[in-house]
Every structure is written in C-alpha cells, then in structure tokens.
Design a protein around this motif. Structure first.
Motif, PDB file in Angstrom:
ATOM      1  N   VAL A  54      39.158  13.542 -14.508  1.00  0.00           N
ATOM      2  CA  VAL A  54      39.963  12.603 -15.143  1.00  0.00           C
ATOM      3  C   VAL A  54      39.638  11.772 -16.165  1.00  0.00           C
ATOM      4  CG1 VAL A  54      41.257  12.474 -13.061  1.00  0.00           C
ATOM      5  CG2 VAL A  54      39.315  10.873 -13.366  1.00  0.00           C
ATOM      6  N   LYS A  55      38.421  12.412 -17.057  1.00  0.00           N
ATOM      7  CA  LYS A  55      37.910  11.899 -18.352  1.00  0.00           C
ATOM      8  C   LYS A  55      39.247  11.782 -19.255  1.00  0.00           C
ATOM      9  CE  LYS A  55      35.635  15.761 -19.914  1.00  0.00           C
ATOM     10  NZ  LYS A  55      34.471  16.256 -20.450  1.00  0.00           N
ATOM     11  N   ALA A  56      38.743  10.942 -20.263  1.00  0.00           N
ATOM     12  CA  ALA A  56      39.777  10.716 -21.599  1.00  0.00           C
ATOM     13  C   ALA A  56      41.237  10.568 -21.055  1.00  0.00           C
ATOM     14  CB  ALA A  56      39.705  12.153 -22.320  1.00  0.00           C
ATOM     15  N   ASN A  57      41.089   9.328 -20.015  1.00  0.00           N
ATOM     16  CA  ASN A  57      42.598   9.003 -19.690  1.00  0.00           C
ATOM     17  C   ASN A  57      43.365  10.196 -19.250  1.00  0.00           C
ATOM     18  OD1 ASN A  57      44.370   7.323 -19.101  1.00  0.00           O
ATOM     19  ND2 ASN A  57      45.718   7.658 -20.780  1.00  0.00           N
ATOM     20  N   GLY A  58      42.585  10.899 -18.219  1.00  0.00           N
ATOM     21  CA  GLY A  58      43.010  12.321 -17.399  1.00  0.00           C
ATOM     22  C   GLY A  58      43.623  13.198 -18.722  1.00  0.00           C
ATOM     23  N   TYR A  59      42.736  13.381 -19.695  1.00  0.00           N
ATOM     24  CA  TYR A  59      43.231  14.405 -20.622  1.00  0.00           C
ATOM     25  C   TYR A  59      44.586  13.959 -21.243  1.00  0.00           C
ATOM     26  CZ  TYR A  59      39.573  17.818 -19.123  1.00  0.00           C
ATOM     27  OH  TYR A  59      38.543  18.442 -18.704  1.00  0.00           O
ATOM     28  N   GLY A  60      44.685  12.632 -21.481  1.00  0.00           N
ATOM     29  CA  GLY A  60      46.064  12.215 -21.904  1.00  0.00           C
ATOM     30  C   GLY A  60      47.112  11.942 -20.936  1.00  0.00           C
ATOM     31  N   HIS A  61      47.008  12.050 -19.670  1.00  0.00           N
ATOM     32  CA  HIS A  61      47.886  12.378 -18.783  1.00  0.00           C
ATOM     33  C   HIS A  61      48.082  10.865 -17.901  1.00  0.00           C
ATOM     34  CE1 HIS A  61      47.620  16.482 -19.410  1.00  0.00           C
ATOM     35  NE2 HIS A  61      48.747  16.972 -18.827  1.00  0.00           N
ATOM     36  N   GLY A  62      47.033  10.315 -18.012  1.00  0.00           N
ATOM     37  CA  GLY A  62      46.980   8.901 -17.423  1.00  0.00           C
ATOM     38  C   GLY A  62      46.008   8.948 -16.265  1.00  0.00           C
ATOM     39  N   ALA A  63      44.839   8.497 -16.436  1.00  0.00           N
ATOM     40  CA  ALA A  63      43.774   8.740 -15.409  1.00  0.00           C
ATOM     41  C   ALA A  63      44.030   8.034 -14.039  1.00  0.00           C
ATOM     42  CB  ALA A  63      42.250   8.293 -15.853  1.00  0.00           C
ATOM     43  N   ILE A  64      44.488   6.868 -13.993  1.00  0.00           N
ATOM     44  CA  ILE A  64      44.910   6.348 -12.784  1.00  0.00           C
ATOM     45  C   ILE A  64      45.772   7.079 -11.711  1.00  0.00           C
ATOM     46  CG2 ILE A  64      45.830   4.078 -11.739  1.00  0.00           C
ATOM     47  CD1 ILE A  64      42.968   4.216 -13.162  1.00  0.00           C
ATOM     48  N   ARG A  65      47.278   7.310 -12.577  1.00  0.00           N
ATOM     49  CA  ARG A  65      48.200   7.913 -11.744  1.00  0.00           C
ATOM     50  C   ARG A  65      47.694   9.193 -11.251  1.00  0.00           C
ATOM     51  NH1 ARG A  65      53.128   5.728 -11.753  1.00  0.00           N
ATOM     52  NH2 ARG A  65      53.681   7.337 -10.342  1.00  0.00           N
ATOM     53  N   VAL A  66      47.066  10.015 -12.225  1.00  0.00           N
ATOM     54  CA  VAL A  66      46.512  11.398 -11.788  1.00  0.00           C
ATOM     55  C   VAL A  66      45.660  11.292 -10.626  1.00  0.00           C
ATOM     56  CG1 VAL A  66      45.317  13.448 -12.501  1.00  0.00           C
ATOM     57  CG2 VAL A  66      47.081  12.406 -13.974  1.00  0.00           C
ATOM     58  N   ASP A 102      50.273   8.119 -33.237  1.00  0.00           N
ATOM     59  CA  ASP A 102      50.718   8.590 -31.640  1.00  0.00           C
ATOM     60  C   ASP A 102      49.877   9.638 -31.213  1.00  0.00           C
ATOM     61  OD1 ASP A 102      52.667   6.523 -31.008  1.00  0.00           O
ATOM     62  OD2 ASP A 102      53.735   7.636 -32.759  1.00  0.00           O
ATOM     63  N   GLY A 103      48.992  10.305 -32.383  1.00  0.00           N
ATOM     64  CA  GLY A 103      48.310  11.573 -32.018  1.00  0.00           C
ATOM     65  C   GLY A 103      49.180  12.716 -32.281  1.00  0.00           C
ATOM     66  N   TRP A 104      50.241  12.579 -33.087  1.00  0.00           N
ATOM     67  CA  TRP A 104      51.067  13.503 -33.609  1.00  0.00           C
ATOM     68  C   TRP A 104      50.549  13.691 -34.893  1.00  0.00           C
ATOM     69  CZ3 TRP A 104      53.297  17.095 -30.348  1.00  0.00           C
ATOM     70  CH2 TRP A 104      54.412  18.056 -31.224  1.00  0.00           C
ATOM     71  N   THR A 105      49.676  14.579 -35.136  1.00  0.00           N
ATOM     72  CA  THR A 105      49.135  14.548 -36.357  1.00  0.00           C
ATOM     73  C   THR A 105      49.740  14.956 -37.724  1.00  0.00           C
ATOM     74  OG1 THR A 105      47.960  16.517 -35.918  1.00  0.00           O
ATOM     75  CG2 THR A 105      46.839  14.688 -35.219  1.00  0.00           C
ATOM     76  N   VAL A 131      46.321  17.064 -26.058  1.00  0.00           N
ATOM     77  CA  VAL A 131      46.891  16.283 -25.146  1.00  0.00           C
ATOM     78  C   VAL A 131      45.953  15.016 -25.244  1.00  0.00           C
ATOM     79  CG1 VAL A 131      48.137  17.863 -23.530  1.00  0.00           C
ATOM     80  CG2 VAL A 131      45.605  17.718 -23.262  1.00  0.00           C
ATOM     81  N   CYS A 132      44.810  15.031 -25.435  1.00  0.00           N
ATOM     82  CA  CYS A 132      43.617  14.068 -25.281  1.00  0.00           C
ATOM     83  C   CYS A 132      44.032  13.017 -26.596  1.00  0.00           C
ATOM     84  CB  CYS A 132      42.353  14.421 -25.514  1.00  0.00           C
ATOM     85  SG  CYS A 132      41.599  15.154 -24.054  1.00  0.00           S
ATOM     86  N   LEU A 133      44.744  13.583 -27.709  1.00  0.00           N
ATOM     87  CA  LEU A 133      44.928  12.587 -28.866  1.00  0.00           C
ATOM     88  C   LEU A 133      46.405  11.960 -28.635  1.00  0.00           C
ATOM     89  CD1 LEU A 133      44.192  14.941 -31.953  1.00  0.00           C
ATOM     90  CD2 LEU A 133      43.195  13.068 -31.072  1.00  0.00           C
TER      91      LEU A 133
END
Length: 377
Positions: free
Chosen positions: A43-55, A292-295, A363-365
């Motif tokens: 769940v590194k990098a904020n759960g691959y962008g999904h949100g580490a805590i909730r995941v 927002d990471g939408w490059t 997703v990480c971005l």
C-alpha cells in the motif's frame, strides 16, 4: 494537499474489487501450486493512488501484513488502527529506529554499514531491541539497495543477534518478472536462492515474489506474496503478458463539464495557441489538469462523454483541460477519464499507452487534490 471536495473531479475506488482481487489470487495460487503463502498488501505511494488507509482497512481481514516504502507511511497506517505487521521496504534514517521499535514496525536492513550506524546510536541502549524485527534486502540484480554477498548477510545476522534484534526475514525484488524474456529473472532467482542457502540460519520469512512473479512465476512464491499492482486490478506487465486469473480494475476517474462554448474557425485554445479550430467547434472545459496528475501529454487523447469519445484539445493546463464535443451539452454533464460510459471504456493501460509509460505511474500520479470516493466498503 487538501482534497478539492467542492470540485466534481473525483477518483472512485471500488473496495469490493480490491477484496475480490485478493481472493482470486489466493484461489489461483491454491490451484496452481497447492500452497497458501501469507499475502502482504503493498500500500505504498498512498496505495498506488487509491488511498492507503481505506485500502488497508478494507483488506485487513484478508491479508497477513502490509508493505510500505518509508517510515511515514507505516506511521500513517498505525495511526489509523492497522495493527498487523508492516514492512518498510526501503532503508530508513538510522536515527529514527526508535520510532519503528515503539510502533512495532519491521525494518529493511539494506547493508551492514547501515546496521553499524544503528549499533552506534546512543539511544539504542534505551530501546527494547527485541521488538525490532528486520528483513535483510538482497540486491540480486535490481541495483538499488541490498547486500550482494552471503558473507555480508551473515555479518548482519550476527550483529543483529548481538544487538538483541529479531532477524525475521530476507527478500529480494525481481527487475523483469513482468517481461517475456526470462534471462535476467532466472539470473536473479539463482543468485537469491544460493545466497539464502548459505545463511547461518533461515529466518521466518523468505520472499521474492511481487505481483508479477506471483502471476507468471508461481514457483518463486515462498513464505510471503507481496501483492501490489494486481491488488488494484492492474496487470503488472501492461499488455505484454496475459493475466492468468481474473482481476478487476478498482479505480475510475470522473469529472463534469463546467463550461461549454462554440468557437469559430481560426480560433485557438490553450497555452501556446497550439490548437487552431479548422471549423466552428464546440469546446467543453473539464476541471482537471497536470496539478492533479493528468499530465500535459494527455493532449490528443480522449475522454468519454455521453458514451462518445471526445478528444482532448489544446494543452492540458494546471487545473483545467478542454475537449471537443459532438454537440452542445449542459453544464454538469458527466465526463469519464478512466472507466466505462455506455459501450466505450478507457482503462489505466490505455492512458499509460498514450503516455508511453506504465499503469503504475498513471495511478500513482493522481494527486491528493483529487477527492477519493469509496464504494462497496
């Protein structure tokens, strides 16, 4: 960064999909190998962008532990009620070892020199080092961190014993487990196996299997499967190798039209005036941008509106982008950037292919400014 909760752009995370991805992997391995390794959710990098805590909270009853990249990520999990083992996959600043001891966080020892720095700390004498579990990292060919000889590994074990620490595991990481060519993979596997066989003693956990190895090289699975990309329903190889069991992409990315206008032939859109209308054109504005990471390289790609592909025109700005619409639509019309709309679908792999990168990066971005919404929790 504070999530922009008053903006329609949001990432929707299906927690049921994540749980199903874990269960499907377990079923696959049981049928394939007849084994039941411990599953540790990465769940590194904020759960691959999904949100580490909730995941982590959603997966907690299905896994035996968690992997993170740094001490702060481990602290975050502990502060939100995660009590299962947490392994920090990288070395930490030696002065912070006391934090790991107090929070019962398992550390990676990347070298003998690092452990000697820990041994030299004045504060070490005040710690109950029996609570400090560590895994030795082996550099079998990745070239980042880790020991490269059995002698160094055994010296670490000896010094750890002297300091009263708990030698809990040893691991490596494959560089090419997600590729068709297996030469590098087999070289790394051989090196790791030989090093482990030369240890003065075997720890509780020996592990080398990430998502890719667990999918396409099940023979590498030992005591722990570190389930990362596949946990989120993403193929670690992109499109190079077919999945061997069912996964479901957990993340969709949605927004809305916030402005619609018709520009005449010859009018320009965006920074640099790169887009010049060849005819009267209906333009919609969507509140998402490179912050927002939408490059910026998403220009020329498309989104889905009313089940139709709509091209991104003009340069993607920091906070907004513009798309070409087939007709004038109401403000508030839904826009799908990743996900399904009618018969059309955009996957994370589609976005990655356009950018010339991998699904992990896409997703990480996705920045914390994008609100995460969770379903089926």
């Amino acid at each position: 960064m504070k999530p922009s909760t008053h903006r329609p752009t949001q990432a929707v995370i299906d927690l049921a999909a994540i749980r199903a991805n874990i269960e499907n992997f377990k079923t696959y391995i049981a049928k394939k190998n007849g084994i039941t390794p411990e599953i540790w959710a990465v769940v590194k990098a904020n759960g691959y962008g999904h949100g580490a805590i909730r995941v982590a909270q959603s997966a907690d009853d299905l896994v035996s532990g968690f992997c993170v990249s740094n001490l702060d990520e481990a602290i975050e999990l502990r502060s939100h009620g995660i009590v299962k083992p947490i392994l920090v996959l990288s070395g930490i600043v030696p002065d912070d070892v006391h934090i790991a001891v107090n929070l019962r966080v398992t550390l990676t020892v990347p070298s003998l020199d690092w452990l000697k720095m820990v041994a030299a700390l004045d504060t070490l004498k005040d710690l109950d080092t029996s609570h400090l579990k560590f895994h030795i990292k082996v550099d079998s060919g990745m070239g980042r961190i880790g020991v490269t000889s059995v002698d160094e590994a055994n010296d670490i074990i000896a010094l750890g014993d002297k300091l009263g620490m708990d030698f809990d595991g040893i691991f490596t990481h494959f560089a090419t487990a997600d590729e068709v060519n297996t030469d590098q993979f087999l070289s790394q596997k051989t090196m790791f196996d030989e090093l482990v066989n030369g240890l003065t003693r075997r720890p509780r956990f020996v592990h080398s299997s990430n998502s890719a190895a667990g999918i396409w090289h099940t023979e590498t699975i030992q005591d722990i499967e570190r389930l990362g990309d596949a946990l989120y329903g993403l193929n670690p190889s992109g499109t190079a190798l077919d999945m061997t069991y069912k996964i479901t992409q957990a993340l969709t990315l949605k927004s809305e039209l916030t402005h619609i206008k018709i520009i005449p032939e010859g009018a320009t859109v965006g920074y640099g005036a790169d887009f010049v209308a060849s005819k009267d054109t209906i333009v919609g504005t969507v509140p998402i941008g490179y912050a927002d990471g939408w490059t910026r390289d998403m220009t020329g790609f498309y989104v889905l509106v009313d089940g139709q592909k709509c091209q991104i025109i003009g340069r993607v700005s920091m906070d907004q982008m513009t798309i070409r619409l087939p007709e004038r639509l109401p403000i508030g019309t839904k826009v799908t950037l990743i996900g399904e709309d009618g018969a059309e679908k955009i996957t994370v792999n589609d976005v990655a292919a356009h950018r010339g990168t991998i699904n992990y990066e896409v997703v990480c971005l996705l920045s914390d400014r994008i609100k995460r919404k969770y379903t089926n929790g």
